[in-house]
Design a protein around this motif. Structure first.
Motif, PDB file in Angstrom:
ATOM      1  N   GLY A 105       0.832  -1.211   0.000  1.00 26.59           N
ATOM      2  CA  GLY A 105       0.000   0.000   0.000  1.00 26.59           C
ATOM      3  C   GLY A 105       0.862   1.254   0.000  1.00 26.59           C
ATOM      4  N   THR A 106       1.897   1.239   0.841  1.00 24.67           N
ATOM      5  CA  THR A 106       2.788   2.401   0.917  1.00 24.67           C
ATOM      6  C   THR A 106       3.485   2.642  -0.414  1.00 24.67           C
ATOM      7  N   LEU A 107       3.956   1.551  -1.038  1.00 24.63           N
ATOM      8  CA  LEU A 107       4.678   1.705  -2.300  1.00 24.63           C
ATOM      9  C   LEU A 107       3.767   2.269  -3.386  1.00 24.63           C
ATOM     10  N   LEU A 108       2.522   1.792  -3.433  1.00 27.84           N
ATOM     11  CA  LEU A 108       1.598   2.300  -4.459  1.00 27.84           C
ATOM     12  C   LEU A 108       1.331   3.788  -4.247  1.00 27.84           C
ATOM     13  N   ALA A 109       1.020   4.147  -2.994  1.00 29.04           N
ATOM     14  CA  ALA A 109       0.742   5.565  -2.709  1.00 29.04           C
ATOM     15  C   ALA A 109       1.991   6.403  -2.982  1.00 29.04           C
ATOM     16  N   ALA A 110       3.148   5.870  -2.595  1.00 30.38           N
ATOM     17  CA  ALA A 110       4.403   6.606  -2.800  1.00 30.38           C
ATOM     18  C   ALA A 110       4.667   6.781  -4.288  1.00 30.38           C
ATOM     19  N   ALA A 112       2.418   6.984  -6.675  1.00 28.14           N
ATOM     20  CA  ALA A 112       1.495   8.007  -7.202  1.00 28.14           C
ATOM     21  C   ALA A 112       1.982   9.407  -6.844  1.00 28.14           C
ATOM     22  N   ILE A 113       2.518   9.557  -5.633  1.00 30.89           N
ATOM     23  CA  ILE A 113       2.969  10.883  -5.205  1.00 30.89           C
ATOM     24  C   ILE A 113       4.259  11.269  -5.927  1.00 30.89           C
ATOM     25  N   LEU A 114       5.246  10.365  -5.875  1.00 29.83           N
ATOM     26  CA  LEU A 114       6.574  10.702  -6.399  1.00 29.83           C
ATOM     27  C   LEU A 114       6.568  10.842  -7.916  1.00 29.83           C
ATOM     28  N   ALA A 115       5.638  10.145  -8.593  1.00 26.28           N
ATOM     29  CA  ALA A 115       5.538  10.281 -10.050  1.00 26.28           C
ATOM     30  C   ALA A 115       5.215  11.724 -10.424  1.00 26.28           C
ATOM     31  N   GLY A 116       4.699  12.486  -9.455  1.00 24.75           N
ATOM     32  CA  GLY A 116       4.432  13.893  -9.687  1.00 24.75           C
ATOM     33  C   GLY A 116       5.689  14.694 -10.031  1.00 24.75           C
ATOM     34  N   PHE A 117       6.859  14.146  -9.677  1.00 29.41           N
ATOM     35  CA  PHE A 117       8.116  14.834  -9.999  1.00 29.41           C
ATOM     36  C   PHE A 117       8.541  14.586 -11.453  1.00 29.41           C
ATOM     37  N   VAL A 118       7.991  13.515 -12.025  1.00 33.82           N
ATOM     38  CA  VAL A 118       8.455  13.085 -13.345  1.00 33.82           C
ATOM     39  C   VAL A 118       7.368  13.384 -14.367  1.00 33.82           C
ATOM     40  N   GLU A 119       7.660  14.303 -15.264  1.00 33.69           N
ATOM     41  CA  GLU A 119       6.617  14.725 -16.188  1.00 33.69           C
ATOM     42  C   GLU A 119       6.219  13.638 -17.172  1.00 33.69           C
ATOM     43  N   SER A 120       7.166  12.750 -17.503  1.00 32.31           N
ATOM     44  CA  SER A 120       6.855  11.752 -18.529  1.00 32.31           C
ATOM     45  C   SER A 120       5.899  10.673 -18.018  1.00 32.31           C
ATOM     46  N   PRO A 134     -13.124  18.253  -4.159  1.00 29.82           N
ATOM     47  CA  PRO A 134     -12.912  17.742  -5.515  1.00 29.82           C
ATOM     48  C   PRO A 134     -11.472  17.762  -6.032  1.00 29.82           C
ATOM     49  N   LEU A 135     -10.463  18.049  -5.223  1.00 33.59           N
ATOM     50  CA  LEU A 135      -9.107  17.812  -5.710  1.00 33.59           C
ATOM     51  C   LEU A 135      -9.009  16.310  -5.939  1.00 33.59           C
ATOM     52  N   GLN A 136      -8.415  15.931  -7.061  1.00 39.07           N
ATOM     53  CA  GLN A 136      -8.411  14.507  -7.364  1.00 39.07           C
ATOM     54  C   GLN A 136      -7.011  14.008  -7.672  1.00 39.07           C
ATOM     55  N   GLY A 137      -6.616  12.953  -6.998  1.00 33.58           N
ATOM     56  CA  GLY A 137      -5.328  12.323  -7.260  1.00 33.58           C
ATOM     57  C   GLY A 137      -5.526  11.103  -8.143  1.00 33.58           C
ATOM     58  N   HIS A 138      -4.418  10.479  -8.512  1.00 37.83           N
ATOM     59  CA  HIS A 138      -4.508   9.272  -9.324  1.00 37.83           C
ATOM     60  C   HIS A 138      -5.091   8.133  -8.481  1.00 37.83           C
ATOM     61  N   PRO A 139      -5.915   7.262  -9.106  1.00 37.12           N
ATOM     62  CA  PRO A 139      -6.538   6.174  -8.326  1.00 37.12           C
ATOM     63  C   PRO A 139      -5.529   5.299  -7.583  1.00 37.12           C
ATOM     64  N   ILE A 140      -4.326   5.145  -8.137  1.00 43.75           N
ATOM     65  CA  ILE A 140      -3.331   4.292  -7.458  1.00 43.75           C
ATOM     66  C   ILE A 140      -3.052   4.808  -6.045  1.00 43.75           C
ATOM     67  N   PHE A 141      -3.108   6.120  -5.875  1.00 40.11           N
ATOM     68  CA  PHE A 141      -2.888   6.738  -4.564  1.00 40.11           C
ATOM     69  C   PHE A 141      -3.930   6.216  -3.562  1.00 40.11           C
TER      70      PHE A 141
END
Lengths: 583, 283
Positions: A105-110, A112-120, A134-141
């Protein structure tokens, strides 16, 4: 002969070492993010663009208040249950299983969060750890958060199973105090984490996958805070456990009163949850009456902390007098101030007492207008979870990690410097935060410097406040790194002598001084459930009546990138999983 | 249960303190009248904001002597209206709603502070005694540029506060010898009647006209211009009411062949005009 935890339960020690390693990894990342924030907010050094600050901030929140604290909790609780019941889990595979689920669970949430640093990568979750729709994150989070919480539920089940097995072997005996604390904490956690589970599973996850179009932001926010206040006790109760169980021993004595310790934990079961709306004093759509009720509940929640203050200080005094201390306050000098484990916990308790009074300010519903969402609030959080819990965990580790490894603690005097640095750092940083909050500097912002106005600081200046915040942040980061270095060195230390004995001395006033009804966990759980129903049924019904279950047509506001193929992928995966299960 | 005497005393003292806290907060709410943001307002879907009587046009409105209502819309990453202007010595009720995500609405350095949740309307009543300038910030994270979301609240001296609005309309061109009209609309947002003078100036001419606009009403004024007196060429005009001024330029031409007038007659004529004009421009 050496008698440490690892000698008695080598497989358990190995497990807890792994859990602590996970916790400390999260701590390292979260602490680094904290340093970036302290320098960014104050405009001293900005290494990221301001929109990216919110990725850092989300990571800081999730990694520290969810991963670091809760992994440490499950480690300490595993130790407490094993040590006090003197037995292994019924099935160790199950124990590794829930740990694995929490890590996943931690790895999936991490991710989703850390991918925010990588534009690709078209994944991000800059929602902060409160993920207000209504702020929405990626479902993986959200999937990651759910798996993590389910992991903690299974951990609780594991401890209850151990206790039931123990009970069969020890009919009629009182529950050993450490296990009692673990079980009561978990009852509180089961009751409260239902809120976040419902918020995510019934509303936010389907909405983030596009299965439902709309959401009721007040409803998901209320469900979040239904969980969001008890979760602070989930961070705090492992620290309480260490204060009650370990601190008296470290002081050279024994716990003052076992019965009152039980009463305190029962009060937390009863009062932790029906207070969450105090985080929503300034929310529209919730009647004033409900806010008044939670205000009174919140004030009564001070009681267990007041009782703890008495018992802990009394235990310390007893220890000091055993060590030859005398006088009204002179006994303080007889305490083992050179031990980082002791000094860290004592300082954490001191900061906690101060932070408790700032909490009373937050809880006062009319004064709350002044401080709500200002920098005052992170000031409060950093004195409480950031010090009362975190510093106690670090101090506790100075005693626990040698127990778990059989290795002598490396650099005891550096450890002392480390806990002192943390204390000084937190004093600087939170002093700045509290004062900044009072002049209206907001929390959760990359740049609290605005074009249209200046803050009016009565004494001092914004520059001075910024300097204190940055110095505090830097000291805290150095302290965190010192701690991690000492832990790493201790892990690889070949020197195994001298390590303290694992035995915890019996309390001065034992469980026989209290009525057996205190151990009737079903009764307390039932009363807690009734209190929760009383506090929440009408507000929730009112919120749903006003805004509808899925809200008055409120669409998502993705803080993740639009038209994301990966959302499709997660959705297909989930549908496939559901189909498989339903067959 | 055996409890140490000191611990009993401590327990009692703690309970007294807790009850004391509750009592002071209750006094603050009931006695001092610091009431909480609540559910007194109807819900309002973000879709309906544009058609809403109050929020369709975010503004400050007078509702009583020294009593005002401010309808504020928060959206990523602005507040409307901005700045919010209110008079000193007034009682202002803010109604705040959101068009998209959860925002905050906080007047910096004061206890005027509320969450702003889409679908809901927050209300809070504030008394302003002295003229001052305040910043407004969004204090709940609302997306990438949350840190840029700010507004201004200006409390102006009572005498300087006015809720008058002036608009003026006029033709751009007029044919020499014709008359044209400049229309000025004076809107009085205040409750009391507005008695003032409107001044119209064009070329060397000045026309003054007394006007009375009833409370929360509008009046139209028409100023007639004789192009013969002005003569051919561009003529600047202004309409002034109190501190408000509207202006424009009127061109008097010898032979008006504007699209609007001739184009309506026949398609053919219109086409010819356009060709001719195009030809002129090229030349």
């Amino acid at each position: 002969m050496r008698n440490t935890f690892v000698d008695a339960y080598p497989d358990q020690a190995r497990f807890i070492r792994r859990v602590f390693a996970t916790s400390f990894t999260a701590f390292a990342v979260g602490a680094f993010f904290g340093l970036i924030q302290a320098l960014h907010r104050t405009d001293i050094l900005r290494v990221v663009e301001s929109p990216t600050y919110y990725t850092v901030l989300t990571g800081h929140g999730v990694f520290l208040v969810l991963s670091f604290t809760i992994f440490f909790l499950v480690g300490v609780y595993q130790w407490a249950v094993t040590d006090s019941l003197e037995r292994r889990p019924v099935d160790m595979r199950f124990t590794w299983g829930w740990y694995g689920l929490m890590v996943l669970g931690t790895l999936l949430a991490a991710f989703a969060i850390l991918a925010g640093f990588v534009e690709s990568i078209d994944v991000s979750a800059n929602t902060l750890f409160t993920f207000y729709a209504p702020l929405q994150g990626h479902p993986i989070f959200y999937v990651g958060l759910v798996l993590f919480v389910v992991g903690t539920w299974l951990a609780g089940a594991d401890w209850f199973r151990s206790w039931l097995a123990w009970k069969g072997e020890h009919p009629g005996e009182r529950i050993p105090l450490p296990t009692f604390m673990v079980l009561t904490t978990m009852i509180m956690w089961y009751i409260s984490s239902i809120g976040v589970a419902v918020a995510i599973l019934a509303f936010i996850l389907p909405w983030s996958l596009g299965i439902v179009d709309s959401i009721n932001p007040t409803l998901t926010r209320t469900l979040f805070w239904y969980f969001g206040h008890p979760v602070v006790y989930f961070w705090l109760l492992p620290a309480y456990l260490l204060w009650y169980i370990l601190l008296p021993k470290l002081s050279g004595g024994r716990l003052f009163s076992d019965p009152l310790a039980r009463v305190v934990f029962i009060l937390f079961i009863l009062l932790s949850t029906p207070v969450g709306i105090h985080h929503q004093y300034l929310d529209p759509g919730i009647a004033e009456g409900f806010k008044f009720i939670v205000m009174t509940n919140t004030m009564f929640l001070l009681l267990p902390s007041f009782l703890t203050a008495f018992t802990v200080v009394a235990s310390m005094e007893h220890g000091a007098r055993q060590r030859g201390g005398t006088g009204y306050v002179g006994w303080l000098r007889a305490l083992p101030w050179r031990e980082p484990a002791f000094t860290g916990m004592a300082l954490a308790g001191l900061v906690f007492a101060f932070g408790g009074f700032t909490g009373i300010v937050n809880a006062g519903m009319n004064i709350n207008y002044l401080v709500h969402n200002s920098l005052w609030v992170p000031g409060h959080i950093h004195t409480q979870v950031g010090t009362a819990s975190a510093l106690t965990f670090m101090a506790g580790s100075y005693w626990l990690v040698p127990q778990l490894t059989g290795n002598r603690l490396v650099g005891r005097s550096i450890g002392l410097v480390q806990v002192l640095l943390w204390f000084i750092g937190i004093v600087f940083m939170t002093n700045s935060m509290y004062r900044g909050g009072l002049v209206g500097i907001p929390r959760r912002t990359a740049e609290p410097q605005y074009e249209g106005f200046q803050y009016e600081v009565a004494a001092g200046s914004v520059g001075e406040l910024n300097a204190q915040l940055a110095i505090g942040g830097i000291l805290l980061f150095i302290s965190a790194m010192l701690f991690l270095a000492l832990m790493l060195l201790t892990l690889f230390n070949r020197d195994s002598e001298p390590v303290d004995n694992r035995t915890i001395p019996a309390p001065l006033s034992g469980p026989e001084d209290s009525p057996a009804v205190l151990d009737n966990l079903k009764l307390w759980a039932a009363i807690a459930a009734v209190l929760v129903l009383l506090a929440y049924t009408i507000p929730l019904a009112s919120i749903v009546t006003r805004g509808g279950l899925f809200g008055p047509d409120i669409g998502p506001f993705p803080v993740t990138i639009e038209g994301s193929g990966s959302i499709e992928l997660v959705r297909m995966g989930l549908e496939f999983a559901l189909e498989t299960v339903s067959r | 249960m055996r409890i140490h005497t000191y611990e009993k005393l401590w327990l009692v003292a703690a309970l007294v303190l807790i009850v004391g806290f509750i009592a002071t907060i209750t006094y603050g709410s009931v006695g001092l009248g610091i009431s909480m943001i609540d559910d007194s307002e109807e819900t309002l879907s973000p879709d309906e904001i544009n058609d809403d009587e109050r929020f369709g046009e975010p503004r400050v409105e007078q509702v009583g002597e020294n009593e005002y209502e401010a309808y504020v819309v928060a959206q990523t990453f602005i507040f409307q209206p901005d700045p919010i202007e209110v008079p000193a010595n007034s009682r202002v009720t803010f109604y705040v709603t959101s068009r998209d995500v959860i925002h905050g609405f906080a007047v910096v350095g004061t206890n005027t502070n509320t969450m702003v949740i889409p679908g809901e309307v927050s209300t809070l009543t504030v008394e302003f005694d002295e003229p001052d300038e305040y910043g407004i910030v969004c204090n709940e994270y609302c997306g990438d540029f949350h840190h840029t979301m700010e507004g201004q609240l200006t409390v102006v001296p009572e005498a300087e506060f006015d809720m008058t609005e002036l608009e003026a309309e006029a033709d751009d061109e007029v044919e020499l010898g014709d008359e044209t009209t400049v229309t000025a609309t004076v809107e009085n947002g205040a409750l009391n009647d507005l008695e003032t003078t409107a001044t119209f100036e064009i070329g060397d001419q000045t026309v003054e006209e007394d006007v009375t606009v009833a409370g929360q009403d509008t009046e139209e004024l028409a100023f007639t211009v004789d192009s013969t007196e002005l003569g051919e060429g561009d003529h600047d005009w202004t309409v002034t009411v109190d501190d408000h001024e509207e202006s424009g330029t009127l061109t008097v031409v010898e032979d008006l062949e504007g699209e609007d007038e001739t184009g309506a007659d026949t398609d053919g004529a219109n086409g010819t005009d356009e060709d001719a004009e195009a030809g002129d421009t090229d030349a």
